[in-house]
Design an enzyme around this catalytic site. Structure first.
Site, short mmCIF file in Angstrom:
data_model
loop_
_atom_site.label_atom_id
_atom_site.label_comp_id
_atom_site.label_asym_id
_atom_site.label_seq_id
_atom_site.Cartn_x
_atom_site.Cartn_y
_atom_site.Cartn_z
N HIS A 216 -26.82 -8.80 6.61
CA HIS A 216 -27.51 -9.01 7.83
C HIS A 216 -26.45 -9.10 9.03
CE1 HIS A 216 -31.78 -10.36 6.21
NE2 HIS A 216 -30.98 -9.91 5.03
N CYS A 247 -35.16 -13.09 6.49
CA CYS A 247 -35.77 -13.93 5.31
C CYS A 247 -36.67 -14.95 5.70
CB CYS A 247 -34.62 -14.51 4.45
SG CYS A 247 -35.22 -15.80 3.05
#
Length: 325
Positions: A216, A247
């Protein structure tokens, strides 16, 4: 460049990780994006997640997306789905998806938030997931979430990540991936952990473990970490078109590295991806249109430097015509 692979296989995760935090979208819009992604030449697409629709409403149409993927030719991309339990694995294979990813968090804090189980409890379920997937003639990848850091527990002890990786292989995983779930990793830590897993868990130097990586860009180091992973021997990377994603069970986690930016980095460094950059930029523009807001892709805003900033079409007929010319 010496020591670098000739080719890296990118898995497009925009339809799952890229959209799981968004408000649920019409399946028809997702299918438009699926078609655009397939037109890029990406070899692997993570299609959806067979998880609780109450926990992740954006993935409630998992079976419909699997049906849409069934209309593609055999020479199209490989489709996969993420699951969080043996029940999810059963739903996936019943829907015709036999390439499955199962997530095990290396930290207890994230594991409890994600699947309401400790790391060891989630890891023990790997064998049940593997039995279902292998019984359908499929392949199972275990993704180790919070491999470097956890939003609840802090830094993850590398010993713990390696132990989860070894346990997953012993319980039936065919391959592994390590995930920087909250975007806190840095290149040195990436190199250290990946090198250790490859050395300690590969059957031999001539038969290295199949290990992917998922980063990420929450703190701006995602592409640097991906490059470090490639330098450490990883040839399978995840990315999400437009840089969307995050997430839902990890506070503060934001988007994935952008597929088009990863393609730009690798192709321009002499590492083949097989992905058409202009088609990837078009897909990035389309996901912004579908979601209704800009993503995090600098490349989409600036354009490929080889050609300068060019208008990006989201019309699939135009993309197909350009590709054929």
């Amino acid at each position: 460049m010496d020591g670098l692979p000739q080719r890296v296989s990118i898995r497009e995760v925009g339809l799952r990780d890229g959209l799981q935090n968004e408000a649920p979208l019409p399946t028809e819009a997702k299918v438009r994006l699926l078609e655009a992604l397939a037109s890029t030449g990406v070899p692997r697409i993570e299609l959806t997640a067979f998880v609780s629709p109450r926990a992740v409403p954006a993935m409630a149409d998992a079976a419909a997306m699997a049906a849409a993927a069934g209309t593609f030719r055999d020479d199209g991309p490989e489709f996969s789905a993420l699951v969080a339990s043996p029940g999810g694995a059963r739903r996936a294979v019943d829907a015709g998806i036999t390439t499955v990813e199962y997530v095990v968090s290396a930290s207890d804090g994230h594991s409890r938030a994600n699947v309401k189980a400790t790391t060891d409890e989630a890891l023990a379920r790997t064998s049940g997931v593997a039995d279902i997937v292998h019984g359908a003639g499929g392949r199972l990848e275990v993704i180790i979430a919070t491999a470097w850091d956890c939003p609840f527990d802090g830094p993850t002890d590398p010993d713990r990540t390696v132990r989860v990786a070894a346990g997953a292989l012993a319980l039936g995983a065919d391959s592994l991936a390590v995930a920087d779930t909250i975007g806190t990793a840095t290149p040195g830590r990436v190199t250290a952990l990946i090198s250790r897993i490859r050395v300690e868990l590969s059957p031999s130097a001539a038969q290295p473990i199949t290990l992917g990586a998922h980063f990420h860009n929450t703190r701006g180091a995602g592409l640097a970490c991906a490059w470090a992973a490639v330098q450490a021997g990883v040839t399978q990377l995840d990315a999400a078109v437009g840089g969307f994603g995050g997430c839902p069970f990890a506070p503060g986690a934001s988007g994935n590295i952008a597929t088009e930016e990863l393609v730009y980095l690798l192709d321009d460094s002499g590492i083949a991806t097989g992905i058409d950059l202009e088609a990837a930029l078009a897909a990035a523009a389309l996901v912004e249109e579908i979601v209704g807001r800009p993503g995090a892709s600098n490349l989409l805003r600036a354009g490929d430097r080889k050609r300068g900033r060019t208008p990006v079409s989201t019309d699939l007929n135009t993309i197909a015509s350009d590709a054929a010319s």
